[in-house]
Design a protein around this motif. Structure first.
Motif, PDB file in Angstrom:
ATOM      1  N   ASN A  80       0.842  -1.195   0.000  1.00 32.26           N
ATOM      2  CA  ASN A  80       0.000   0.000   0.000  1.00 32.26           C
ATOM      3  C   ASN A  80       0.881   1.250   0.000  1.00 32.26           C
ATOM      4  N   LEU A  81       0.321   2.353  -0.465  1.00 33.20           N
ATOM      5  CA  LEU A  81       1.070   3.608  -0.489  1.00 33.20           C
ATOM      6  C   LEU A  81       1.522   4.025   0.899  1.00 33.20           C
ATOM      7  N   GLN A  82       2.692   4.624   0.950  1.00 30.91           N
ATOM      8  CA  GLN A  82       3.260   5.187   2.170  1.00 30.91           C
ATOM      9  C   GLN A  82       3.507   6.667   1.878  1.00 30.91           C
ATOM     10  N   PRO A  83       3.001   7.567   2.711  1.00 26.69           N
ATOM     11  CA  PRO A  83       3.094   8.994   2.384  1.00 26.69           C
ATOM     12  C   PRO A  83       4.512   9.542   2.447  1.00 26.69           C
ATOM     13  N   MET A  84       4.701  10.603   1.690  1.00 22.01           N
ATOM     14  CA  MET A  84       5.945  11.360   1.737  1.00 22.01           C
ATOM     15  C   MET A  84       5.715  12.539   2.690  1.00 22.01           C
ATOM     16  N   ASP A  85       6.766  13.276   2.972  1.00 26.81           N
ATOM     17  CA  ASP A  85       6.670  14.424   3.886  1.00 26.81           C
ATOM     18  C   ASP A  85       5.576  15.402   3.486  1.00 26.81           C
ATOM     19  N   ASN A  86       5.437  15.654   2.172  1.00 26.20           N
ATOM     20  CA  ASN A  86       4.486  16.670   1.727  1.00 26.20           C
ATOM     21  C   ASN A  86       3.243  16.080   1.059  1.00 26.20           C
ATOM     22  N   SER A  87       2.990  14.789   1.276  1.00 31.07           N
ATOM     23  CA  SER A  87       1.751  14.193   0.775  1.00 31.07           C
ATOM     24  C   SER A  87       0.557  14.763   1.545  1.00 31.07           C
ATOM     25  N   LEU A  88      -0.579  14.758   0.924  1.00 30.11           N
ATOM     26  CA  LEU A  88      -1.813  15.109   1.612  1.00 30.11           C
ATOM     27  C   LEU A  88      -2.394  13.801   2.134  1.00 30.11           C
ATOM     28  N   VAL A  89      -2.543  13.691   3.453  1.00 30.40           N
ATOM     29  CA  VAL A  89      -3.019  12.451   4.056  1.00 30.40           C
ATOM     30  C   VAL A  89      -4.335  12.683   4.779  1.00 30.40           C
ATOM     31  N   ARG A  90      -5.103  11.612   4.883  1.00 29.14           N
ATOM     32  CA  ARG A  90      -6.335  11.625   5.659  1.00 29.14           C
ATOM     33  C   ARG A  90      -6.162  10.580   6.752  1.00 29.14           C
ATOM     34  N   VAL A  91      -6.283  11.021   8.001  1.00 29.24           N
ATOM     35  CA  VAL A  91      -6.103  10.129   9.142  1.00 29.24           C
ATOM     36  C   VAL A  91      -7.268  10.275  10.112  1.00 29.24           C
ATOM     37  N   GLN A  92      -7.458   9.236  10.899  1.00 25.62           N
ATOM     38  CA  GLN A  92      -8.298   9.318  12.087  1.00 25.62           C
ATOM     39  C   GLN A  92      -7.328   9.245  13.252  1.00 25.62           C
ATOM     40  N   TYR A  93      -7.556  10.053  14.281  1.00 22.33           N
ATOM     41  CA  TYR A  93      -6.637  10.026  15.413  1.00 22.33           C
ATOM     42  C   TYR A  93      -7.341  10.369  16.713  1.00 22.33           C
ATOM     43  N   ALA A  94      -6.713   9.941  17.790  1.00 21.85           N
ATOM     44  CA  ALA A  94      -7.087  10.362  19.134  1.00 21.85           C
ATOM     45  C   ALA A  94      -5.780  10.674  19.840  1.00 21.85           C
ATOM     46  N   LEU A  95      -5.769  11.719  20.634  1.00 22.31           N
ATOM     47  CA  LEU A  95      -4.569  12.165  21.333  1.00 22.31           C
ATOM     48  C   LEU A  95      -4.850  12.261  22.824  1.00 22.31           C
ATOM     49  N   ASP A  96      -4.049  11.550  23.622  1.00 18.47           N
ATOM     50  CA  ASP A  96      -4.181  11.548  25.082  1.00 18.47           C
ATOM     51  C   ASP A  96      -2.848  11.913  25.713  1.00 18.47           C
ATOM     52  N   ASP A  97      -2.905  12.303  26.993  1.00 21.23           N
ATOM     53  CA  ASP A  97      -1.680  12.471  27.764  1.00 21.23           C
ATOM     54  C   ASP A  97      -1.443  11.197  28.575  1.00 21.23           C
ATOM     55  N   ILE A  98      -0.391  11.172  29.391  1.00 14.48           N
ATOM     56  CA  ILE A  98      -0.035   9.957  30.130  1.00 14.48           C
ATOM     57  C   ILE A  98      -1.067   9.583  31.197  1.00 14.48           C
ATOM     58  N   ASP A  99      -1.919  10.519  31.581  1.00 15.27           N
ATOM     59  CA  ASP A  99      -2.968  10.235  32.565  1.00 15.27           C
ATOM     60  C   ASP A  99      -4.265   9.775  31.899  1.00 15.27           C
ATOM     61  N   GLY A 100      -4.244   9.650  30.570  1.00 17.80           N
ATOM     62  CA  GLY A 100      -5.434   9.206  29.852  1.00 17.80           C
ATOM     63  C   GLY A 100      -6.412  10.321  29.540  1.00 17.80           C
ATOM     64  N   ASN A 101      -6.014  11.567  29.759  1.00 17.40           N
ATOM     65  CA  ASN A 101      -6.884  12.697  29.438  1.00 17.40           C
ATOM     66  C   ASN A 101      -6.898  12.912  27.928  1.00 17.40           C
ATOM     67  N   ARG A 102      -8.081  12.980  27.340  1.00 13.65           N
ATOM     68  CA  ARG A 102      -8.214  13.220  25.909  1.00 13.65           C
ATOM     69  C   ARG A 102      -7.896  14.687  25.631  1.00 13.65           C
TER      70      ARG A 102
END
Length: 183
Positions: A80-102
């Motif tokens: 499958n394709l692997q993006p380059m630095d300047n590719s336009l990508v579509r991602v789903q993400y979630a970001l938490d800290d070490i305490d599990g805070n979203r």
């Protein structure tokens, strides 16, 4: 000087150090250490004798490593394709800290658009996110632990305190534009 003398002097040193802070400054020493300990413990994790996380570091910034756990069978995304630095990508993400805070996610951030997709270019993000996404292939899902050096360092950014380790759950959905030609 004996250990007893050092132990007696320790409260005086702590008092002096805390008096050096301005009234409106926060001491992040404990938070920084908790984040370092989090990275250390996760880097040491094993499952059946194998590391749970892989340490990835860009050649151009070795201190900005990330610990990555592949959540999918990568043989299924091989080719499958692997993006380059300047590719336009579509991602789903979630970001938490070490305490599990979203801290952020594509699900609530994009809810008004009717989908849960975050569209970006890897090189327009923090070093760790940038590097991890460019190591993924379309369809890959990862848990990526970014130490402060791969994130915002010693700078407060919004609600994210300095020295924060960031934990991303990322799925690379698609690459609508593989590379933007340079002018």
């Amino acid at each position: 000087m004996t250990i007893r003398h050092y132990l007696l002097a320790l409260p005086l040193v702590a008092l002096f150090a805390s008096s050096c802070l301005k009234d409106d400054e926060v001491d992040y020493t404990e938070w920084n250490q908790r984040n370092i300990d989090y990275i250390t413990s996760h880097e040491a994790m094993t499952d059946n004798g194998q590391p749970v996380y892989t340490r990835l570091a860009p050649d151009w910034s070795p201190a900005a490593f990330a610990l990555v756990k592949w959540e999918n069978d990568r043989t299924l995304t091989e080719g499958n394709l692997q993006p380059m630095d300047n590719s336009l990508v579509r991602v789903q993400y979630a970001l938490d800290d070490i305490d599990g805070n979203r801290l952020s996610d594509s699900y609530s951030a994009r809810a008004s658009y009717g989908d849960s997709i975050y569209q970006t270019r890897p090189n327009q993000n923090i070093t760790g996110f940038h590097y991890v996404v460019t190591q993924m292939r379309v369809g890959d899902e990862v848990t990526a632990i970014l130490p402060a050096a791969a994130a915002y360092g010693n700078v407060q950014t919004g609600s994210i305190p300095p020295y924060s380790t960031l934990i991303y759950k990322i799925k690379l959905v698609s690459i609508p534009r593989y590379e933007v030609p340079s002018n």
